[in-house]
Design a protein around this motif. Sequence first.
Motif, PDB file in Angstrom:
ATOM      1  N   ALA A   1       0.833  -1.209   0.000  1.00  0.00           N
ATOM      2  CA  ALA A   1       0.000   0.000   0.000  1.00  0.00           C
ATOM      3  C   ALA A   1       0.866   1.257   0.000  1.00  0.00           C
ATOM      4  CB  ALA A   1      -0.916  -0.001   1.215  1.00  0.00           C
ATOM      5  N   LYS A   2       0.368   2.291  -0.675  1.00  0.00           N
ATOM      6  CA  LYS A   2       1.028   3.601  -0.715  1.00  0.00           C
ATOM      7  C   LYS A   2      -0.037   4.683  -0.630  1.00  0.00           C
ATOM      8  CE  LYS A   2       5.127   1.981  -1.284  1.00  0.00           C
ATOM      9  NZ  LYS A   2       6.057   2.016  -0.161  1.00  0.00           N
ATOM     10  N   ILE A   3       0.306   5.794   0.013  1.00  0.00           N
ATOM     11  CA  ILE A   3      -0.640   6.904   0.139  1.00  0.00           C
ATOM     12  C   ILE A   3      -0.197   8.067  -0.741  1.00  0.00           C
ATOM     13  CG2 ILE A   3      -1.392   6.280   2.453  1.00  0.00           C
ATOM     14  CD1 ILE A   3       0.436   8.523   3.515  1.00  0.00           C
ATOM     15  N   ILE A   4      -1.172   8.876  -1.107  1.00  0.00           N
ATOM     16  CA  ILE A   4      -0.907  10.053  -1.928  1.00  0.00           C
ATOM     17  C   ILE A   4      -0.694  11.257  -1.015  1.00  0.00           C
ATOM     18  CG2 ILE A   4      -3.336  10.744  -2.174  1.00  0.00           C
ATOM     19  CD1 ILE A   4      -2.673  11.384  -5.142  1.00  0.00           C
ATOM     20  N   ASN A   5       0.193  12.140  -1.410  1.00  0.00           N
ATOM     21  CA  ASN A   5       0.345  13.424  -0.747  1.00  0.00           C
ATOM     22  C   ASN A   5      -0.694  14.343  -1.378  1.00  0.00           C
ATOM     23  OD1 ASN A   5       1.103  16.212  -0.426  1.00  0.00           O
ATOM     24  ND2 ASN A   5       3.102  15.499   0.313  1.00  0.00           N
ATOM     25  N   LEU A   6      -1.664  14.777  -0.601  1.00  0.00           N
ATOM     26  CA  LEU A   6      -2.779  15.545  -1.164  1.00  0.00           C
ATOM     27  C   LEU A   6      -2.362  16.914  -1.687  1.00  0.00           C
ATOM     28  CD1 LEU A   6      -5.574  14.609   1.391  1.00  0.00           C
ATOM     29  CD2 LEU A   6      -5.287  13.777  -0.951  1.00  0.00           C
ATOM     30  N   GLN A   7      -1.239  17.452  -1.205  1.00  0.00           N
ATOM     31  CA  GLN A   7      -0.782  18.748  -1.711  1.00  0.00           C
ATOM     32  C   GLN A   7      -0.070  18.587  -3.063  1.00  0.00           C
ATOM     33  OE1 GLN A   7      -0.553  18.197   1.827  1.00  0.00           O
ATOM     34  NE2 GLN A   7      -2.424  19.413   1.765  1.00  0.00           N
ATOM     35  N   SER A   8       0.827  17.627  -3.142  1.00  0.00           N
ATOM     36  CA  SER A   8       1.608  17.466  -4.377  1.00  0.00           C
ATOM     37  C   SER A   8       0.968  16.508  -5.376  1.00  0.00           C
ATOM     38  CB  SER A   8       3.012  16.950  -4.039  1.00  0.00           C
ATOM     39  OG  SER A   8       2.949  15.625  -3.540  1.00  0.00           O
ATOM     40  N   LEU A   9      -0.015  15.716  -4.935  1.00  0.00           N
ATOM     41  CA  LEU A   9      -0.647  14.658  -5.719  1.00  0.00           C
ATOM     42  C   LEU A   9       0.370  13.633  -6.208  1.00  0.00           C
ATOM     43  CD1 LEU A   9      -3.408  16.497  -7.789  1.00  0.00           C
ATOM     44  CD2 LEU A   9      -3.640  15.186  -5.676  1.00  0.00           C
ATOM     45  N   LYS A  10       1.381  13.389  -5.352  1.00  0.00           N
ATOM     46  CA  LYS A  10       2.400  12.398  -5.662  1.00  0.00           C
ATOM     47  C   LYS A  10       2.367  11.280  -4.619  1.00  0.00           C
ATOM     48  CE  LYS A  10       5.706  15.467  -7.908  1.00  0.00           C
ATOM     49  NZ  LYS A  10       7.077  15.999  -7.843  1.00  0.00           N
ATOM     50  N   TYR A  11       2.699  10.081  -5.085  1.00  0.00           N
ATOM     51  CA  TYR A  11       2.906   8.949  -4.191  1.00  0.00           C
ATOM     52  C   TYR A  11       4.400   8.963  -3.877  1.00  0.00           C
ATOM     53  CZ  TYR A  11      -1.691   7.688  -5.780  1.00  0.00           C
ATOM     54  OH  TYR A  11      -3.032   7.717  -6.071  1.00  0.00           O
TER      55      TYR A  11
ATOM     56  N   LEU B   1      -3.061   1.850  -4.032  1.00  0.00           N
ATOM     57  CA  LEU B   1      -2.772   3.270  -3.874  1.00  0.00           C
ATOM     58  C   LEU B   1      -3.985   3.966  -3.270  1.00  0.00           C
ATOM     59  CD1 LEU B   1      -0.972   4.035  -7.260  1.00  0.00           C
ATOM     60  CD2 LEU B   1       0.004   3.246  -5.113  1.00  0.00           C
ATOM     61  N   TYR B   2      -3.766   4.546  -2.082  1.00  0.00           N
ATOM     62  CA  TYR B   2      -4.823   5.334  -1.456  1.00  0.00           C
ATOM     63  C   TYR B   2      -4.850   6.662  -2.180  1.00  0.00           C
ATOM     64  CZ  TYR B   2      -4.970   1.781   2.112  1.00  0.00           C
ATOM     65  OH  TYR B   2      -5.117   0.583   2.769  1.00  0.00           O
ATOM     66  N   THR B   3      -5.978   6.962  -2.800  1.00  0.00           N
ATOM     67  CA  THR B   3      -6.048   8.007  -3.811  1.00  0.00           C
ATOM     68  C   THR B   3      -7.168   8.997  -3.519  1.00  0.00           C
ATOM     69  OG1 THR B   3      -5.200   6.454  -5.437  1.00  0.00           O
ATOM     70  CG2 THR B   3      -6.343   8.357  -6.299  1.00  0.00           C
ATOM     71  N   ASN B   4      -6.937  10.229  -3.931  1.00  0.00           N
ATOM     72  CA  ASN B   4      -7.967  11.260  -3.890  1.00  0.00           C
ATOM     73  C   ASN B   4      -7.516  12.375  -4.828  1.00  0.00           C
ATOM     74  OD1 ASN B   4     -10.197  12.766  -3.289  1.00  0.00           O
ATOM     75  ND2 ASN B   4      -9.760  12.962  -1.116  1.00  0.00           N
TER      76      ASN B   4
END
Length: 195
Positions: free
Chosen positions: A5-15, A46-49
Motif C-alpha cells: 500500500a502507498k498513500i498520496i500526498n494531497l498537496q503534491s498529488l504524488k505517491y 494506492l490510497y487516492t484522492n
Amino acid sequence: MRVQAKIINLQSLKYEHLYHQNKHGYQVDLLIKDAAINGVIPLYCLYTNWDAKRHRAKPICLNCKPSIRHYGTSILSAKSVQCFLPRKIKHLDSLYNDLKPMHCILCPKSRPASGDLPERSLEYLQRNKLIENVKEENNTKSFLRQQPPLYVTRLINKTYDIRDNAEDDYETIDSALPIDDQRLKYITIIEEKQI
C-alpha cells in the motif's frame, strides 16, 4: 495476492514513497520476487484522492456510475511500478490511466467473468492487465488454491497468539505462526457468501 500500500500526498498529488528502497533493494523488486517465490499475485494498493475538476472518473463497468470515490483504494500492477521506476513516475496525472478501483476485483457481477469469487477476481486481473506475462490458463490457475496457507487458516480459526509490539504500535503475530517475512504485517480475508 501480496499487496503493498502507498498513500498520496494531497498537496503534491504524488505517491512520494512509491519507489521506497532499503539495503535489500527497491521494494517493488522485492515484492515481485517474493510473490514469484510464493506463487501469489503482486499488486500495489494506492490510497487516492483528487479534485473532481482535475480528472473525470473513468467509466468502470455497467454496475457502477463513474465516480472518483471508486478510486479511493486503487490497484496498480507491480510490473507497471517496476517499469516506471527508471523515471520515478509518482504523480497522479501520470499514473491515473493505469489505476483500477480495488473493489472491482470483488465485484459479484463482473462480466464476462463467471465462476466463484477467486475465479472472477483472477479473470478481472487478467482482463485489466494487472497480471503480467501469464499466457497459459494452467499458469493462471496456479494462483487459485483450494485452501489458504496455514497462517491464514489460523487467523480465520483464531488459533494464534498475539502480543503487543510497542516499537511499531501494532499487533504482530507470535512466532508460533509460521510467517517467514516479518514485513508481512496485515492480512485481509474476504469471504463470499451466497444469498
